[in-house]
Structure formats: structure tokens, C-alpha cells
Design a protein around this motif. Structure first.
Motif, mmCIF file in Angstrom:
data_model
loop_
_atom_site.group_PDB
_atom_site.id
_atom_site.type_symbol
_atom_site.label_atom_id
_atom_site.label_comp_id
_atom_site.label_asym_id
_atom_site.label_seq_id
_atom_site.Cartn_x
_atom_site.Cartn_y
_atom_site.Cartn_z
ATOM 1 N N ILE A 200 0.830 -1.206 0.000
ATOM 2 C CA ILE A 200 0.000 0.000 0.000
ATOM 3 C C ILE A 200 0.864 1.254 0.000
ATOM 4 O O ILE A 200 0.615 2.210 -0.747
ATOM 5 N N CYS A 201 1.924 1.260 0.813
ATOM 6 C CA CYS A 201 2.768 2.452 0.930
ATOM 7 C C CYS A 201 3.681 2.642 -0.281
ATOM 8 O O CYS A 201 4.288 3.709 -0.435
ATOM 9 N N SER A 202 3.801 1.620 -1.140
ATOM 10 C CA SER A 202 4.603 1.777 -2.351
ATOM 11 C C SER A 202 3.908 2.647 -3.383
ATOM 12 O O SER A 202 4.545 3.125 -4.333
ATOM 13 N N ASP A 203 2.609 2.866 -3.210
ATOM 14 C CA ASP A 203 1.831 3.726 -4.109
ATOM 15 C C ASP A 203 1.739 5.114 -3.481
ATOM 16 O O ASP A 203 1.112 5.293 -2.440
ATOM 17 N N GLY A 204 2.387 6.091 -4.108
ATOM 18 C CA GLY A 204 2.424 7.434 -3.541
ATOM 19 C C GLY A 204 1.054 8.077 -3.392
ATOM 20 O O GLY A 204 0.764 8.722 -2.377
#
Length: 239
Positions: A200-204
Motif C-alpha cells: 500500500i505504501c509503495s503507491d504514492g
């Protein structure tokens, strides 16, 4: 006098017409039926019926995925009991397979549903009423396949329906982060939560959306999701 030969274009057109006629006759010999032309009102009615079927399937899949035991009526059926249940462990196997398959189908539906159907009020209402409780019931499972499917569905909800389900996604985040930080959680449960958080956090855009909708919200009931993600990862790293 001899008539002049037809021009090449006319000859080609005649040949094409003869070919089309032969193909048409061949199709009808094989039972071919031309497509039925429907009016706009018929297409609208057909689309509504298809949507209704999709809603019913999603609801039933959520019910199957939330079941913790096999139905007693199914167990007592003389037609199936001797065939399926040779020992006491068979019931657990069937329950796990049923839940795992249901979650797998739900995950496929969440990731592949079209824009028109996914934006309907009924679809969002079904997710809110049936799918969110189903995820809460399965995320605490100790079975690896069930945990993975529940986490994959959660990722799809955050990426595709987060703007429709702000409160529900906040509740799910709260539950998952509590699971990751609990001393009673298994290693597999914590690992799957960390995998979801990393994805989830890999998507800015998703990360910024989480920060704005929860951490910067004026509503006291909304959890500080981004802050809790950081503190949870830090806590796990220190244990």
C-alpha cells in the motif's frame, strides 16, 4: 457485337457477394442464428438483471467466507456424510477449502469488477454490509491461505474503493494494525500485515490519500492511520 467485360471492381464485388451467400447458407445449415437486435429498454433491463445476479453472488460468497463451521444439515445428510466425512478432520478440511475458495473468488471480483458496476450504491452497500465483517472474521485466522486472501482483498478495497469506504477502511486498518502489534499474533499474521503495508505504501497516491483522509481529518473517530503504520512497523522492528 460482344459486350465489353465487366470492370475488375465489379467482378470482385460479384465474387464477394457469391462468397457471402455461400457462407450464409453454410451457417444456416449448421444451425446458426443471427444475433437478436434489442431495443434500448431491453438492454437496460438485461443490464439490471445481470447486476442483480452479481449482487447476489457477492453476498453469498461473503456468507460462505464468513462461515466458521460446515452446516449441520449438510453433515447429517445420509447422502453425503458417508461419502465426504470419513474422519473428524474432514469437516475442518471442507471448511477451510470453502472459505479459501470463497475469498479467492471475492478477491477476483474486487480486482476485475468494471467501473460502472463498482460505482453503484448497491455494490458499495454490499461491501460495507457483508465484505467488511467477512474480512474481520478471516484476518485473525491462523491458516496461511485464508490470511493471504483476506489481505489481498483488503488491498483491493484500499486501492479501488477507499474513497467510497473511508470509515470502513479506517476500521479495517485499525484491526490489522492491532493484529500486527499484538503479542498473541502468529509470525505469519504479522508477516502478511507487513506485506500489505509495504504494498500500500509503495503507491504514492494511496499514501497521500491515507494521510489526508485520516491523519489530517478533523473527525475524532477516524484513526491516525499513517501515524499508526509508522509506529507499528517501528514496534515490530524493535521486537
Amino acid at each position: 457485337e460482344n459486350s465489353p467485360p465487366p470492370p475488375p471492381q465489379a467482378a470482385n464485388q460479384n465474387n464477394n457477394n457469391e462468397h457471402d451467400d455461400r457462407e450464409y447458407d453454410e451457417q444456416h445449415k449448421n444451425g446458426y442464428k443471427p444475433p437478436v437486435r434489442r431495443s434500448q429498454s431491453q438492454l437496460v433491463a438485461l443490464l439490471a438483471a445481470l447486476h442483480s445476479d452479481c449482487f447476489l453472488v457477492l453476498e453469498e460468497l461473503c456468507n460462505f467466507a464468513a462461515k466458521q463451521k460446515v452446516d449441520r444439515s449438510f453433515i447429517q445428510s445420509q447422502q453425503w456424510s458417508s461419502f465426504l466425512f470419513s474422519n473428524k478432520n474432514d469437516l475442518d478440511v471442507i471448511n477451510v477449502r470453502s472459505r479459501s475458495l470463497s475469498l479467492r473468488l471475492i478477491n477476483s471480483a474486487m480486482n476485475s469488477v468494471g467501473a460502472h458496476l463498482s460505482s453503484t450504491k448497491k455494490w458499495i452497500s454490499l461491501i460495507r454490509t457483508y465484505l467488511v465483517p467477512t474480512l474481520c472474521a478471516n484476518v485473525t485466522s491462523t491458516i496461511e491461505s485464508i490470511i493471504q486472501m483476506a489481505m489481498n482483498i483488503f488491498k483491493a478495497l484500499v486501492h479501488r474503493f477507499g474513497h467510497h469506504l473511508v470509515s470502513e477502511v479506517g476500521v479495517l486498518f485499525d484491526s490489522f494494525l492491532l493484529l500486527a502489534s499484538s503479542p498473541n499474533s502468529t509470525f505469519q499474521q504479522k508477516l502478511e500485515v507487513l506485506k500489505v503495508l509495504a504494498d500500500i505504501c509503495s503507491d504514492g497516491r494511496t499514501t497521500v490519500s491515507l494521510f489526508l483522509n485520516y491523519d489530517c481529518s478533523n473527525q475524532a473517530t477516524r484513526p491516525k492511520v499513517f501515524q499508526r503504520i509508522i509506529s507499528t512497523v517501528e514496534q515490530i522492528n524493535n521486537t
